[in-house]
Design a protein around this motif. Sequence first.
Motif, PDB file in Angstrom:
ATOM      1  N   MET A   1       1.127  -1.347  -0.020  1.00 27.87           N
ATOM      2  CA  MET A   1      -0.004   0.260  -0.025  1.00 27.87           C
ATOM      3  C   MET A   1       0.919   1.493   0.103  1.00 27.87           C
ATOM      4  O   MET A   1       1.845   1.400   0.535  1.00 27.87           O
ATOM      5  N   THR A   2       0.909   2.593  -0.738  1.00 24.72           N
ATOM      6  CA  THR A   2       1.508   3.325  -1.414  1.00 24.72           C
ATOM      7  C   THR A   2       1.055   4.458   0.427  1.00 24.72           C
ATOM      8  O   THR A   2      -0.136   4.849   0.747  1.00 24.72           O
ATOM      9  N   ASP A   3       2.052   5.012   0.863  1.00 27.63           N
ATOM     10  CA  ASP A   3       1.494   5.776   1.434  1.00 27.63           C
ATOM     11  C   ASP A   3       1.671   7.251   1.417  1.00 27.63           C
ATOM     12  O   ASP A   3       1.935   7.274   0.076  1.00 27.63           O
ATOM     13  N   VAL A   4       0.430   7.506   2.142  1.00 31.06           N
ATOM     14  CA  VAL A   4      -0.739   8.657   1.425  1.00 31.06           C
ATOM     15  C   VAL A   4       0.466  10.012   1.255  1.00 31.06           C
ATOM     16  O   VAL A   4       0.271  10.797   0.146  1.00 31.06           O
ATOM     17  N   ARG A   5       1.502  10.418   1.657  1.00 32.30           N
ATOM     18  CA  ARG A   5       2.451  11.100   1.982  1.00 32.30           C
ATOM     19  C   ARG A   5       3.241  11.151   0.406  1.00 32.30           C
ATOM     20  O   ARG A   5       3.795  12.179  -0.217  1.00 32.30           O
TER      21      ARG A   5
ATOM     22  N   PRO B   1       3.466  16.353  -4.319  1.00 34.16           N
ATOM     23  CA  PRO B   1       2.881  14.664  -3.066  1.00 34.16           C
ATOM     24  C   PRO B   1       3.175  15.370  -1.674  1.00 34.16           C
ATOM     25  O   PRO B   1       2.728  16.179  -1.478  1.00 34.16           O
ATOM     26  N   ILE B   2       2.355  15.222  -1.303  1.00 34.88           N
ATOM     27  CA  ILE B   2       1.730  15.418   0.120  1.00 34.88           C
ATOM     28  C   ILE B   2       2.497  15.542   1.360  1.00 34.88           C
ATOM     29  O   ILE B   2       2.792  16.818   1.603  1.00 34.88           O
ATOM     30  N   GLY B   3       3.362  14.646   1.312  1.00 35.73           N
ATOM     31  CA  GLY B   3       4.676  14.470   2.120  1.00 35.73           C
ATOM     32  C   GLY B   3       5.563  16.006   1.761  1.00 35.73           C
ATOM     33  O   GLY B   3       6.369  16.207   2.873  1.00 35.73           O
ATOM     34  N   SER B   4       6.047  16.429   0.469  1.00 36.61           N
ATOM     35  CA  SER B   4       6.315  17.559   0.303  1.00 36.61           C
ATOM     36  C   SER B   4       5.911  18.571   0.444  1.00 36.61           C
ATOM     37  O   SER B   4       6.724  19.751  -0.097  1.00 36.61           O
TER      38      SER B   4
ATOM     39  N   GLN C   1       2.056   9.909  -2.323  1.00 37.70           N
ATOM     40  CA  GLN C   1       0.799  10.486  -2.971  1.00 37.70           C
ATOM     41  C   GLN C   1       1.289  11.945  -3.501  1.00 37.70           C
ATOM     42  O   GLN C   1       1.126  12.609  -2.693  1.00 37.70           O
ATOM     43  N   SER C   2       0.297  12.243  -4.411  1.00 37.30           N
ATOM     44  CA  SER C   2      -0.369  13.717  -4.822  1.00 37.30           C
ATOM     45  C   SER C   2      -2.062  14.264  -4.211  1.00 37.30           C
ATOM     46  O   SER C   2      -2.097  12.884  -4.476  1.00 37.30           O
ATOM     47  N   LEU C   3      -2.684  14.926  -4.078  1.00 35.74           N
ATOM     48  CA  LEU C   3      -3.780  15.000  -3.938  1.00 35.74           C
ATOM     49  C   LEU C   3      -4.442  14.679  -5.264  1.00 35.74           C
ATOM     50  O   LEU C   3      -5.587  14.427  -4.368  1.00 35.74           O
ATOM     51  N   GLU C   4      -4.427  14.454  -6.603  1.00 34.78           N
ATOM     52  CA  GLU C   4      -5.194  14.073  -7.286  1.00 34.78           C
ATOM     53  C   GLU C   4      -4.921  13.156  -7.226  1.00 34.78           C
ATOM     54  O   GLU C   4      -6.060  12.328  -7.657  1.00 34.78           O
ATOM     55  N   GLU C   5      -3.898  12.243  -6.925  1.00 35.04           N
ATOM     56  CA  GLU C   5      -3.994  11.118  -6.824  1.00 35.04           C
ATOM     57  C   GLU C   5      -4.483  10.396  -5.637  1.00 35.04           C
ATOM     58  O   GLU C   5      -5.782   9.576  -5.702  1.00 35.04           O
ATOM     59  N   VAL C   6      -4.892  11.023  -4.164  1.00 36.49           N
ATOM     60  CA  VAL C   6      -5.296  10.579  -3.095  1.00 36.49           C
ATOM     61  C   VAL C   6      -6.783  10.530  -3.356  1.00 36.49           C
ATOM     62  O   VAL C   6      -7.600   9.769  -3.222  1.00 36.49           O
ATOM     63  N   GLU C   7      -7.382  11.795  -4.502  1.00 39.49           N
ATOM     64  CA  GLU C   7      -8.736  12.313  -4.518  1.00 39.49           C
ATOM     65  C   GLU C   7      -9.263  11.296  -5.586  1.00 39.49           C
ATOM     66  O   GLU C   7     -10.622  11.310  -5.717  1.00 39.49           O
ATOM     67  N   GLY C   8      -8.522  11.349  -6.762  1.00 42.07           N
ATOM     68  CA  GLY C   8      -8.652  10.153  -7.943  1.00 42.07           C
ATOM     69  C   GLY C   8      -9.533  11.396  -9.167  1.00 42.07           C
ATOM     70  O   GLY C   8     -10.193  11.043  -9.582  1.00 42.07           O
ATOM     71  N   ASP C   9      -9.012  12.414  -8.525  1.00 39.34           N
ATOM     72  CA  ASP C   9      -9.709  13.680  -9.154  1.00 39.34           C
ATOM     73  C   ASP C   9      -8.365  14.367  -9.366  1.00 39.34           C
ATOM     74  O   ASP C   9      -7.701  15.426  -9.209  1.00 39.34           O
ATOM     75  N   ALA C  10      -7.600  13.680 -11.529  1.00 41.26           N
ATOM     76  CA  ALA C  10      -7.357  14.794 -11.821  1.00 41.26           C
ATOM     77  C   ALA C  10      -7.698  15.717 -12.570  1.00 41.26           C
ATOM     78  O   ALA C  10      -9.052  15.626 -13.443  1.00 41.26           O
ATOM     79  N   TRP C  11      -7.128  17.105 -12.245  1.00 40.93           N
ATOM     80  CA  TRP C  11      -8.433  18.374 -12.940  1.00 40.93           C
ATOM     81  C   TRP C  11      -7.363  18.750 -14.117  1.00 40.93           C
ATOM     82  O   TRP C  11      -7.420  19.681 -15.091  1.00 40.93           O
ATOM     83  N   GLY C  12      -6.224  18.035 -15.154  1.00 43.81           N
ATOM     84  CA  GLY C  12      -5.555  18.565 -15.511  1.00 43.81           C
ATOM     85  C   GLY C  12      -4.832  20.035 -15.939  1.00 43.81           C
ATOM     86  O   GLY C  12      -4.280  20.450 -14.689  1.00 43.81           O
TER      87      GLY C  12
END
Length: 136
Positions: A1-5, A38-41, A7-18
């Motif tokens: 399982m990938t650490d949320v930190r 990435p959220i952790g950065s 991932q980007s907000l787009e990845e976590v929310e499953g909503d890429a804005w382009g």
Amino acid sequence: MTDVREQSLEEVEGDAWGDPPADATTLVATVYQLRRKPIGSLEVEDLRVLLGQREGVPVLVPRALDILERDPLAEGDYYPGDLLNAVLNRVPGEYWAAHPGESARLRGLVDTIELDDVDDDELRAGIAALREPGAL
């Protein structure tokens, strides 16, 4: 399982804005960019901007609280406590009602702040209001 930190907000929310619209303001373009980081950065200023726009609240408030517990007056680009100001004044009350543990964390860190150390009037008022019984 990938650490949320990681991932980007787009990845976590499953909503890429382009890409942002061609006529996007600097603020809008910045939000689009930060949603891909990435959220952790995300740094204090990044969190201040995103929470100030009420973006990614469920994902970003815990990260902001981690920072604020270490430094309640953590500073982005504007003044000491600007991240706390965004958390106090831009995160919807419904969020705090649904997350009592995080509400308690916020209260605890706010109780450590000396109001004389706060230069911003809006932030000082927000801290004082949170200390009132029944706040949040």
